[in-house]
Design a protein around this motif. Structure first.
Motif, PDB file in Angstrom:
ATOM      1  N   PRO A  76       0.815  -1.253  -0.003  1.00 11.57           N
ATOM      2  CA  PRO A  76       0.133   0.028   0.020  1.00 11.57           C
ATOM      3  C   PRO A  76       0.812   1.345   0.088  1.00 11.57           C
ATOM      4  O   PRO A  76       0.320   2.334  -0.446  1.00 11.57           O
ATOM      5  N   ASN A  77       2.192   1.129   0.367  1.00 13.51           N
ATOM      6  CA  ASN A  77       3.089   2.306   0.465  1.00 13.51           C
ATOM      7  C   ASN A  77       3.706   2.720  -0.873  1.00 13.51           C
ATOM      8  O   ASN A  77       4.383   3.355  -0.983  1.00 13.51           O
ATOM      9  N   LEU A  78       3.359   1.975  -2.133  1.00  9.27           N
ATOM     10  CA  LEU A  78       3.949   2.151  -3.172  1.00  9.27           C
ATOM     11  C   LEU A  78       3.082   2.703  -4.189  1.00  9.27           C
ATOM     12  O   LEU A  78       2.101   2.251  -4.232  1.00  9.27           O
ATOM     13  N   THR A  79       3.652   3.626  -5.107  1.00 11.54           N
ATOM     14  CA  THR A  79       3.100   4.402  -6.142  1.00 11.54           C
ATOM     15  C   THR A  79       3.905   3.848  -7.353  1.00 11.54           C
ATOM     16  O   THR A  79       5.415   3.888  -7.296  1.00 11.54           O
ATOM     17  N   VAL A  80       3.179   3.384  -8.186  1.00 11.49           N
ATOM     18  CA  VAL A  80       3.723   2.931  -9.740  1.00 11.49           C
ATOM     19  C   VAL A  80       3.651   4.317 -10.668  1.00 11.49           C
ATOM     20  O   VAL A  80       2.518   4.677 -10.851  1.00 11.49           O
ATOM     21  N   VAL A  81       4.683   4.858 -11.291  1.00 11.45           N
ATOM     22  CA  VAL A  81       4.436   5.816 -12.267  1.00 11.45           C
ATOM     23  C   VAL A  81       4.771   5.452 -13.576  1.00 11.45           C
ATOM     24  O   VAL A  81       6.168   4.988 -13.452  1.00 11.45           O
ATOM     25  N   GLN A  82       3.796   5.547 -14.382  1.00 10.08           N
ATOM     26  CA  GLN A  82       4.048   4.629 -15.578  1.00 10.08           C
ATOM     27  C   GLN A  82       4.642   5.848 -16.617  1.00 10.08           C
ATOM     28  O   GLN A  82       3.784   6.420 -17.266  1.00 10.08           O
ATOM     29  N   SER A  83       5.938   5.774 -16.843  1.00  8.58           N
ATOM     30  CA  SER A  83       6.423   6.803 -17.781  1.00  8.58           C
ATOM     31  C   SER A  83       7.965   6.550 -17.932  1.00  8.58           C
ATOM     32  O   SER A  83       8.569   6.105 -16.842  1.00  8.58           O
ATOM     33  N   ALA A  84       8.526   6.854 -18.884  1.00  9.86           N
ATOM     34  CA  ALA A  84      10.022   6.844 -18.998  1.00  9.86           C
ATOM     35  C   ALA A  84      10.613   8.144 -18.335  1.00  9.86           C
ATOM     36  O   ALA A  84       9.982   8.911 -18.141  1.00  9.86           O
TER      37      ALA A  84
END
Length: 497
Positions: A76-84
Motif C-alpha cells: 500500500p505504500n508503493l506508487t507506480v509511475v508509468q513513464s520513462a
C-alpha cells in the motif's frame, strides 16, 4: 528541471525489470510507513516467482510479467509511475519523467537495465529482440520468412537458433565456437549435434525462468491495444525478456523444413544491402544466382546471404542515457554506472543495480559480473538492503552471493550449470582442465589452478553442482585425486560429504 516537484518520496526506484522490482519489494516491506515510488516505462513489470535456493549460491526462479497494479496491491505504500525518465538532477534530488512530471527523492536506485546493441539503427530489415513487443514482432515476421540471418553469440542467439522451425537460419558468430560467452569449444562441440538433429518430440516444458504475457490471476486481459499503448518500441526502454522468452510463442517460419541451421564462424557483418542497393553494387551477380530477397548481408568472411530479415542479437549496453546529462556519474569502461560494494554510485544518495551498473569493488577471485537474470535479482535485493542499512545507520557486509559466480540455465534442452571461473576467466595460462563427455548425455569440465578447483561447466543432469560448489568454495587441495575426480565409476559425492 521541471516547474514544480509533484511529490517527494523517501525511496524512488527507476526500472520495472527484475533488479528494480526486487529492490522495490525489499524497501516497501522493510519500511511499510515510507512512501516508495517505482518509475517504469512499461505497463508490465517483471517479478520473481517460485524462487528456489538450489545450493549455497545457486538459485532458480521463474520470471513473471505482471500488471504494476499487482505490486501496488501488495504494498500500500508503493506508487507506480508509468513513464520513462527524461532527466535526473542529483543536486536537487529530483527525477523528471517524459510526461512532464517531476518527483523528489531521498534515496534513488537506478535499475534501468540495458538496451540492445543493434547492428544498425533505423533499418526496417534489422530486428533486435529485447522486450515483449520486439519478441511479438519477431514472431509475426518469422511466420512469413523462409530464411533469416542471426548475428550474435550470446544467450538470446543460442535460444533463437534452436527454437526456430520452418525457416532456414544462417547464424553468424564472431568466435571460433558457438556460445562463447558461456562455453569453451569442447562444450560447443557437445551441443552442435542438437542443432542438426530434429528436436525431441514433445520436449519437456521448461521449469525455469518463465514469462507470460497474461499472468495467472490477473484480472485484466491484455489486448493488442494495451501492448501498443506501452510506448515502448524495440529501442525504447522496456523490460528485458526472460531466458524463456520463447515459451508460449510459436517460432515457426513459412517453410516445411523442421530445423536447418548453418553456422558461419569467426565473422561479423560487413555491410547490409536492400535488393535495390545490391543491383547497383559489385555483388549484383548474387541476385540472379540465389533468387531475390528483401535484404542481403555481406559477412567479413566474404560470403553474402539473401534473407527475409536479420536478427541482431549482439548483446546490450548499459542504459544510462537519461541520467548522465548535468550530473557527474563515474562510468566504468563498459559504460555502466560504477558502484561500490554498497551499490552506491559516485553521486550522493544514488544507488544502481542490475545491467545498468558495473560492480567496481574488488571482486572475489571466484566471481565475475555477467549481466544475467540471477545477478539482476541479487543486485536489486542487495541494493535494497544497503539503502535500508544506510537509512538506519547500520553496518552491512557484501552479500555472500558475490563470493562465487553461479548460474543455472538451459540451452538446446540441456540443463547448464556454470560455477566460478567456468571459462578460466583471468586465470592466465596457469590452469588445467579435466573434461568428461558422454555424447548426447552430459559434458563436465572442471578448471583447476594450483590443485584447487576454480570453476566448472556442467551440461546435462549431472547432479554434481552442489559437490563442485563446495569444492570451489572451500578451496581444498585436490592434487591427490588427479584424474579420478571425474571418474564416472566413483561416486564423487561420497568423497566430499
Amino acid at each position: 528541471m521541471g516547474d514544480k516537484t509533484e511529490k517527494t518520496f523517501r525511496f524512488v526506484i527507476v526500472g520495472g525489470g527484475i533488479a528494480g522490482v526486487t529492490c522495490v519489494e525489499q524497501l516497501s516491506s522493510q519500511f511499510p510507513d515510507a512512501e516508495v515510488a517505482l518509475i517504469t516505462a512499461a505497463s508490465l513489470v517483471k517479478a520473481v516467482a517460485n524462487f528456489k535456493q538450489v545450493s549455497k549460491t545457486l538459485e532458480e526462479f521463474d520470471v513473471e510479467e505482471q500488471p504494476s497494479s499487482v505490486l501496488e496491491e501488495k504494498f500500500p505504500n508503493l506508487t507506480v509511475v508509468q513513464s520513462a525518465v527524461k532527466a535526473l538532477n542529483t543536486h536537487t534530488h529530483t527525477v523528471q519523467t517524459v510526461d512532464g512530471r517531476t518527483f523528489g527523492y531521498e534515496k534513488l536506485c537506478i535499475c534501468s537495465g540495458g538496451r540492445p546493441k543493434l547492428l544498425t539503427q533505423g533499418n526496417p530489415y534489422v530486428l533486435g529482440i529485447r522486450d515483449t513487443d520486439s519478441a511479438q514482432e519477431f514472431q509475426k515476421r518469422l511466420s512469413k520468412a523462409k530464411r533469416i540471418v542471426v548475428v550474435g553469440n550470446g544467450g538470446i542467439a543460442l535460444e533463437l537458433v534452436y527454437e526456430v522451425e520452418g525457416c532456414e537460419v544462417i547464424w553468424a558468430v564472431k568466435d571460433k565456437a558457438i556460445g562463447n560467452t558461456f562455453f569453451d569449444a569442447g562444450a560447443a562441440q557437445f551441443l552442435i549435434p542438437s542443432l542438426e538433429a530434429d528436436k525431441p518430440e514433445g520436449a519437456t516444458p521448461c521449469k525455469r525462468h518463465r514469462y507470460t504475457v497474461e499472468p495467472a490471476g490477473a484480472s485484466h486481459t491484455f489486448t493488442d491495444e494495451d501492448r501498443r499503448g506501452r510506448g515502448v518500441g524495440p529501442t525504447e526502454p522496456g523490460s528485458a525478456l526472460g531466458p524463456d522468452w520463447h515459451e508460449g510463442i510459436v517460432l515457426r517460419g513459412a517453410e516445411e523444413v523442421s530445423h536447418r541451421v548453418s553456422v558461419e564462424y569467426q565473422c561479423e557483418v560487413d555491410s547490409i544491402y536492400t535488393h535495390q542497393e545490391l543491383l547497383k553494387s559489385p555483388q549484383q551477380t548474387l541476385v540472379s544466382e540465389g533468387g531475390s530477397w528483401p535484404v542481403y548481408v555481406k559477412l567479413t568472411n566474404g560470403k553474402t546471404f539473401g534473407c527475409d530479415f536479420i536478427v541482431s542479437a549482439t548483446g546490450v549496453v548499459p542504459n544510462t542515457e537519461p541520467f548522465l546529462h548535468g550530473n557527474n556519474f563515474a562510468l566504468a569502461d563498459d559504460g555502466g554506472l560504477r558502484v561500490d560494494d554498497h551499490m552506491m554510485t559516485s553521486e550522493p544518495d544514488v544507488y544502481a543495480a542490475g545491467d545498468v551498473c558495473t560492480a567496481c569493488w574488488e571482486h572475489s577471485p571466484l566471481w565475475q559480473q555477467m549481466r544475467l537474470w540471477t545477478q539482476a535479482r541479487q543486485m536489486g535485493w542487495y541494493a535494497g538492503r544497503c539503502i535500508a542499512a544506510h537509512v538506519l545507520s547500520e553496518p552491512i557486509e557484501l552479500d555472500f552471493c558475490f563470493e562465487l559466480f553461479s548460474h543455472i540455465t538451459k540451452f538446446f534442452s540441456y540443463k547448464v550449470v556454470l560455477l566460478g571461473k567456468f571459462n578460466g576467466q583471468g586465470l592466465g595460462p596457469d590452469h588445467e582442465l579435466l573434461v568428461r563427455c558422454t555424447k548426447g548425455q552430459e559434458y563436465i569440465k572442471v578448471i583447476l589452478s594450483g590443485g584447487r578447483m576454480m570453476g566448472a561447466v556442467l551440461i546435462g543432469e549431472t547432479d554434481l553442482e552442489e559437490t563442485f560448489e563446495n569444492l570451489i568454495l572451500n578451496q581444498m587441495d585436490l592434487t591427490p585425486y588427479g584424474e579420478e575426480l571425474l571418474n564416472p565409476n566413483i561416486d564423487i559425492e561420497d568423497y566430499f560429504d
